[in-house]
Design a protein around this motif. Sequence first.
Motif, PDB file in Angstrom:
ATOM      1  N   PHE A  40       0.789  -1.233   0.000  1.00 32.35           N
ATOM      2  CA  PHE A  40       0.000   0.000   0.000  1.00 32.35           C
ATOM      3  C   PHE A  40       0.820   1.281   0.000  1.00 32.35           C
ATOM      4  CE2 PHE A  40      -2.862   3.291   1.525  1.00 32.35           C
ATOM      5  CZ  PHE A  40      -3.922   3.102   0.641  1.00 32.35           C
ATOM      6  N   PRO A  41       1.945   1.389   0.702  1.00 27.25           N
ATOM      7  CA  PRO A  41       2.710   2.638   0.610  1.00 27.25           C
ATOM      8  C   PRO A  41       3.050   3.010  -0.835  1.00 27.25           C
ATOM      9  CG  PRO A  41       3.506   1.342   2.445  1.00 27.25           C
ATOM     10  CD  PRO A  41       2.523   0.473   1.706  1.00 27.25           C
ATOM     11  N   ALA A  42       3.411   2.024  -1.644  1.00 32.71           N
ATOM     12  CA  ALA A  42       3.718   2.310  -3.051  1.00 32.71           C
ATOM     13  C   ALA A  42       2.458   2.671  -3.816  1.00 32.71           C
ATOM     14  CB  ALA A  42       4.405   1.104  -3.696  1.00 32.71           C
ATOM     15  N   GLU A  43       1.343   2.008  -3.505  1.00 36.77           N
ATOM     16  CA  GLU A  43       0.084   2.312  -4.190  1.00 36.77           C
ATOM     17  C   GLU A  43      -0.368   3.733  -3.867  1.00 36.77           C
ATOM     18  OE1 GLU A  43      -2.653  -0.686  -2.961  1.00 36.77           O
ATOM     19  OE2 GLU A  43      -1.389  -2.333  -3.671  1.00 36.77           O
ATOM     20  N   ALA A  44      -0.266   4.115  -2.585  1.00 34.40           N
ATOM     21  CA  ALA A  44      -0.646   5.474  -2.185  1.00 34.40           C
ATOM     22  C   ALA A  44       0.273   6.495  -2.836  1.00 34.40           C
ATOM     23  CB  ALA A  44      -0.600   5.605  -0.665  1.00 34.40           C
ATOM     24  N   ASN A  45       1.563   6.204  -2.885  1.00 35.27           N
ATOM     25  CA  ASN A  45       2.537   7.089  -3.516  1.00 35.27           C
ATOM     26  C   ASN A  45       2.177   7.318  -4.985  1.00 35.27           C
ATOM     27  OD1 ASN A  45       6.218   7.104  -3.370  1.00 35.27           O
ATOM     28  ND2 ASN A  45       4.789   8.620  -4.129  1.00 35.27           N
ATOM     29  N   GLU A  46       1.878   6.252  -5.694  1.00 34.95           N
ATOM     30  CA  GLU A  46       1.536   6.365  -7.117  1.00 34.95           C
ATOM     31  C   GLU A  46       0.249   7.157  -7.318  1.00 34.95           C
ATOM     32  OE1 GLU A  46       0.818   3.482 -11.036  1.00 34.95           O
ATOM     33  OE2 GLU A  46       0.874   2.617  -9.027  1.00 34.95           O
ATOM     34  N   ALA A  47      -0.767   6.873  -6.493  1.00 37.14           N
ATOM     35  CA  ALA A  47      -2.041   7.578  -6.628  1.00 37.14           C
ATOM     36  C   ALA A  47      -1.875   9.073  -6.379  1.00 37.14           C
ATOM     37  CB  ALA A  47      -3.067   6.984  -5.660  1.00 37.14           C
ATOM     38  N   LEU A  48      -1.117   9.437  -5.374  1.00 34.82           N
ATOM     39  CA  LEU A  48      -0.929  10.857  -5.060  1.00 34.82           C
ATOM     40  C   LEU A  48      -0.173  11.574  -6.177  1.00 34.82           C
ATOM     41  CD1 LEU A  48      -0.115  10.560  -1.261  1.00 34.82           C
ATOM     42  CD2 LEU A  48      -2.103  11.712  -2.258  1.00 34.82           C
ATOM     43  N   LEU A  49       0.870  10.966  -6.707  1.00 41.35           N
ATOM     44  CA  LEU A  49       1.604  11.592  -7.806  1.00 41.35           C
ATOM     45  C   LEU A  49       0.700  11.769  -9.019  1.00 41.35           C
ATOM     46  CD1 LEU A  49       5.079   9.811  -7.598  1.00 41.35           C
ATOM     47  CD2 LEU A  49       4.476  12.114  -6.832  1.00 41.35           C
ATOM     48  N   ASP A  50      -0.152  10.780  -9.267  1.00 40.80           N
ATOM     49  CA  ASP A  50      -1.084  10.879 -10.395  1.00 40.80           C
ATOM     50  C   ASP A  50      -2.085  11.998 -10.158  1.00 40.80           C
ATOM     51  OD1 ASP A  50      -2.593  10.428 -12.638  1.00 40.80           O
ATOM     52  OD2 ASP A  50      -2.913   8.306 -12.275  1.00 40.80           O
ATOM     53  N   MET A  51      -2.570  12.130  -8.936  1.00 41.79           N
ATOM     54  CA  MET A  51      -3.550  13.156  -8.616  1.00 41.79           C
ATOM     55  C   MET A  51      -2.962  14.566  -8.727  1.00 41.79           C
ATOM     56  SD  MET A  51      -5.346  11.209  -5.396  1.00 41.79           S
ATOM     57  CE  MET A  51      -6.122  12.681  -4.714  1.00 41.79           C
ATOM     58  N   TYR A  52      -1.740  14.748  -8.280  1.00 38.81           N
ATOM     59  CA  TYR A  52      -1.130  16.079  -8.306  1.00 38.81           C
ATOM     60  C   TYR A  52      -0.685  16.472  -9.711  1.00 38.81           C
ATOM     61  CZ  TYR A  52      -1.065  17.235  -3.361  1.00 38.81           C
ATOM     62  OH  TYR A  52      -1.437  17.591  -2.091  1.00 38.81           O
ATOM     63  N   GLY A  53      -0.207  15.531 -10.504  1.00 43.35           N
ATOM     64  CA  GLY A  53       0.285  15.875 -11.838  1.00 43.35           C
ATOM     65  C   GLY A  53       1.406  16.896 -11.750  1.00 43.35           C
ATOM     66  N   GLU A  54       1.228  18.029 -12.405  1.00 45.09           N
ATOM     67  CA  GLU A  54       2.242  19.095 -12.393  1.00 45.09           C
ATOM     68  C   GLU A  54       2.013  20.113 -11.282  1.00 45.09           C
ATOM     69  OE1 GLU A  54       4.899  19.072 -14.361  1.00 45.09           O
ATOM     70  OE2 GLU A  54       4.151  17.145 -15.111  1.00 45.09           O
ATOM     71  N   ARG A  55       0.967  19.927 -10.495  1.00 43.07           N
ATOM     72  CA  ARG A  55       0.644  20.899  -9.454  1.00 43.07           C
ATOM     73  C   ARG A  55       1.481  20.660  -8.201  1.00 43.07           C
ATOM     74  NH1 ARG A  55      -5.757  19.911 -10.061  1.00 43.07           N
ATOM     75  NH2 ARG A  55      -4.922  17.785 -10.102  1.00 43.07           N
ATOM     76  N   ASP A  56       1.762  21.722  -7.473  1.00 40.57           N
ATOM     77  CA  ASP A  56       2.555  21.633  -6.249  1.00 40.57           C
ATOM     78  C   ASP A  56       1.678  21.554  -5.002  1.00 40.57           C
ATOM     79  OD1 ASP A  56       5.044  21.786  -7.570  1.00 40.57           O
ATOM     80  OD2 ASP A  56       4.851  23.960  -7.715  1.00 40.57           O
ATOM     81  N   ARG A  57       0.464  22.107  -5.083  1.00 39.37           N
ATOM     82  CA  ARG A  57      -0.408  22.154  -3.913  1.00 39.37           C
ATOM     83  C   ARG A  57      -1.842  21.924  -4.337  1.00 39.37           C
ATOM     84  NH1 ARG A  57      -3.970  25.659  -1.673  1.00 39.37           N
ATOM     85  NH2 ARG A  57      -4.194  25.624   0.619  1.00 39.37           N
ATOM     86  N   LEU A  58      -2.582  21.217  -3.482  1.00 45.05           N
ATOM     87  CA  LEU A  58      -4.005  21.018  -3.698  1.00 45.05           C
ATOM     88  C   LEU A  58      -4.745  21.347  -2.410  1.00 45.05           C
ATOM     89  CD1 LEU A  58      -4.138  17.638  -5.679  1.00 45.05           C
ATOM     90  CD2 LEU A  58      -4.530  19.934  -6.590  1.00 45.05           C
ATOM     91  N   ALA A  59      -5.800  22.146  -2.548  1.00 41.50           N
ATOM     92  CA  ALA A  59      -6.681  22.417  -1.419  1.00 41.50           C
ATOM     93  C   ALA A  59      -7.673  21.259  -1.280  1.00 41.50           C
ATOM     94  CB  ALA A  59      -7.409  23.737  -1.631  1.00 41.50           C
ATOM     95  N   VAL A  60      -8.510  21.316  -0.253  1.00 46.09           N
ATOM     96  CA  VAL A  60      -9.421  20.214   0.039  1.00 46.09           C
ATOM     97  C   VAL A  60     -10.289  19.881  -1.165  1.00 46.09           C
ATOM     98  CG1 VAL A  60     -11.354  19.478   1.450  1.00 46.09           C
ATOM     99  CG2 VAL A  60      -9.464  20.685   2.506  1.00 46.09           C
ATOM    100  N   GLY A  61     -10.994  20.886  -1.701  1.00 48.78           N
ATOM    101  CA  GLY A  61     -11.876  20.638  -2.834  1.00 48.78           C
ATOM    102  C   GLY A  61     -11.125  20.163  -4.057  1.00 48.78           C
ATOM    103  N   GLU A  62      -9.946  20.733  -4.286  1.00 51.24           N
ATOM    104  CA  GLU A  62      -9.130  20.322  -5.429  1.00 51.24           C
ATOM    105  C   GLU A  62      -8.668  18.878  -5.286  1.00 51.24           C
ATOM    106  OE1 GLU A  62      -7.010  24.557  -6.625  1.00 51.24           O
ATOM    107  OE2 GLU A  62      -6.193  23.376  -4.955  1.00 51.24           O
TER     108      GLU A  62
END
Length: 269
Positions: A40-62
């Motif tokens: 799971f640590p690797a799965e969570a890592n991959e999902a988060l990188l995919d979600m952020y893309g080129e962005r540096d910060r995401l707020a709650v709604g984002e």
Amino acid sequence: MPRWNRRPRPDYSHLYGRPLDVILDGAIANRAYGRDRRTFPAEANEALLDMYGERDRLAVGEMMDAHAQLVVRTGRGADWSDPFRADVVGNLIGWGLHLGILAEAPGADGERGWRLVEREPLYDVCNGRARQIRGLPADEQIAMNRRRATAARREATLARQRAETLAPRIATDLSAILEADPEALIPAPWRCWLDADIPARWPSVREAFGLLVEAHRGWPRNRQDGWAGAVAREVGHALDRSYARQEAEAAAAAAAARLAEDAEAFEGL
């Protein structure tokens, strides 16, 4: 399967009727899901990188919107309820903070948000379990880099082989889409997989056919499989549109025939 060999189904009844922000905060704090999953640590890592893309910060709604886009790309979670999705997203944020992938980053207005600390993966999966691949002591990092370079060369070879295997399958599915729906446009879910230039310049499946067949080359194998799956799912949607069109045409023809019969009967009066 013997009853003693079945894993109990998770109980999510505690989510029902609770505010989404409370569910999210609880999931961030508890990280209840994933502790018993070795990968799971690797799965969570991959999902988060995919979600952020080129962005540096995401707020709650984002963050919620980014996860919704991840669902579109992967096809997993489309039927999840809002409370369950908030629990999933909060769990990912909690793991991101725990693993050092994310850091709290409130906005100028105080809105809660998270900054992506590590844009490169910190974890991958090897022999069925997650392992840390960056941020190690110097000697361990050198040895890990060598092992990963060897594995990367092997993976590149396997990815090229997978691309050769998938290309004719994708071409067959695209042809099936066009046979069912000759005017089919590139569907919205595909836009997450493709360069924006493709649907912008060649919006129909027929126009972009060759580009769609070759789009997966150079991708990792899991991304190639995801793209092939997205194309395969669209075959069913195209067939549904074809059946609906045929039924509408048949109904229109039947209505026209009845009008003709009524007209003939009227003229015979």
